[in-house]
Design a protein around this motif. Structure first.
Motif, PDB file in Angstrom:
ATOM      1  N   GLU A 149       4.441   5.534  -5.030  1.00 15.92           N
ATOM      2  CA  GLU A 149       4.251   5.830  -7.102  1.00 15.92           C
ATOM      3  C   GLU A 149       3.607   6.650  -7.635  1.00 15.92           C
ATOM      4  O   GLU A 149       3.429   7.246  -8.329  1.00 15.92           O
ATOM      5  N   ASN A 150       1.871   6.471  -6.446  1.00 18.28           N
ATOM      6  CA  ASN A 150       1.077   7.572  -6.964  1.00 18.28           C
ATOM      7  C   ASN A 150       1.086   9.159  -6.803  1.00 18.28           C
ATOM      8  O   ASN A 150       1.092   9.551  -7.433  1.00 18.28           O
ATOM      9  N   LYS A 151       1.372   9.347  -5.522  1.00 19.96           N
ATOM     10  CA  LYS A 151       2.227  10.629  -5.723  1.00 19.96           C
ATOM     11  C   LYS A 151       3.242  11.508  -6.101  1.00 19.96           C
ATOM     12  O   LYS A 151       3.712  12.293  -6.207  1.00 19.96           O
ATOM     13  N   ASN A 166       2.625   1.673  -3.198  1.00 24.98           N
ATOM     14  CA  ASN A 166       1.451   2.002  -4.726  1.00 24.98           C
ATOM     15  C   ASN A 166       1.115   3.727  -3.885  1.00 24.98           C
ATOM     16  O   ASN A 166       1.576   4.509  -4.635  1.00 24.98           O
ATOM     17  N   TYR A 167       1.241   3.949  -2.662  1.00 31.73           N
ATOM     18  CA  TYR A 167       1.160   5.473  -2.352  1.00 31.73           C
ATOM     19  C   TYR A 167       2.785   6.535  -3.139  1.00 31.73           C
ATOM     20  O   TYR A 167       1.946   7.539  -3.874  1.00 31.73           O
ATOM     21  N   LYS A 213       0.627  -5.010  -6.977  1.00 31.68           N
ATOM     22  CA  LYS A 213       0.094  -5.524  -8.231  1.00 31.68           C
ATOM     23  C   LYS A 213       0.045  -6.460  -9.392  1.00 31.68           C
ATOM     24  O   LYS A 213      -0.588  -6.797 -10.486  1.00 31.68           O
ATOM     25  N   LYS A 271       1.009  -1.498  -0.485  1.00 32.86           N
ATOM     26  CA  LYS A 271      -0.015  -0.120  -0.140  1.00 32.86           C
ATOM     27  C   LYS A 271       1.088   1.341   0.281  1.00 32.86           C
ATOM     28  O   LYS A 271       0.368   1.526  -0.402  1.00 32.86           O
ATOM     29  N   GLU A 304      -3.384  -5.235  -1.967  1.00 32.04           N
ATOM     30  CA  GLU A 304      -2.224  -4.253  -2.625  1.00 32.04           C
ATOM     31  C   GLU A 304      -1.827  -4.655  -3.545  1.00 32.04           C
ATOM     32  O   GLU A 304      -0.729  -2.913  -4.538  1.00 32.04           O
ATOM     33  N   LYS A 313      11.647   2.076 -10.966  1.00 32.06           N
ATOM     34  CA  LYS A 313      10.594   1.523 -11.491  1.00 32.06           C
ATOM     35  C   LYS A 313       9.910   0.428 -10.070  1.00 32.06           C
ATOM     36  O   LYS A 313      11.008  -0.031  -9.490  1.00 32.06           O
ATOM     37  N   LYS A 364       8.306   7.360 -11.811  1.00 30.65           N
ATOM     38  CA  LYS A 364       8.093   6.778 -12.907  1.00 30.65           C
ATOM     39  C   LYS A 364       8.900   6.680 -14.039  1.00 30.65           C
ATOM     40  O   LYS A 364       9.443   5.600 -14.302  1.00 30.65           O
ATOM     41  N   SER A 375       5.165  10.979  -9.112  1.00 25.80           N
ATOM     42  CA  SER A 375       5.198  10.935 -11.067  1.00 25.80           C
ATOM     43  C   SER A 375       5.725  10.586 -11.408  1.00 25.80           C
ATOM     44  O   SER A 375       6.225  10.563 -12.010  1.00 25.80           O
TER      45      SER A 375
END
Length: 67
Positions: free
Chosen positions: A24-26, A21-22, A49, A18, A47, A35, A31, A28
């Protein structure tokens, strides 16, 4: 880092998935530079992928990354 890979098979690993993922999204912009791969062992709600069916598949997965 170029790669962050988290693999786990227990419920306690879900917080790690979790959080990654946070991140990676927060962030950006990561990216393009980093990786992030999250993977659980055994198909179940997670959670993560990605998933692998058995623990012995972890070695196969890692070996395939260096070939």
């Amino acid at each position: 880092p170029d790669l962050i890979m988290a693999i786990g098979d227990e419920e306690s690993d879900e917080e790690m998935f979790k959080y990654l993922n946070y991140i990676e999204n927060k962030f950006s912009y990561l990216k393009n530079e980093t990786k992030i791969i999250t993977c659980t062992i055994g198909r179940k709600p997670s959670e993560a992928k990605y998933y692998l069916n058995e623990p012995n598949e972890v070695i196969d997965c890692l070996e395939s990354m260096i070939l």
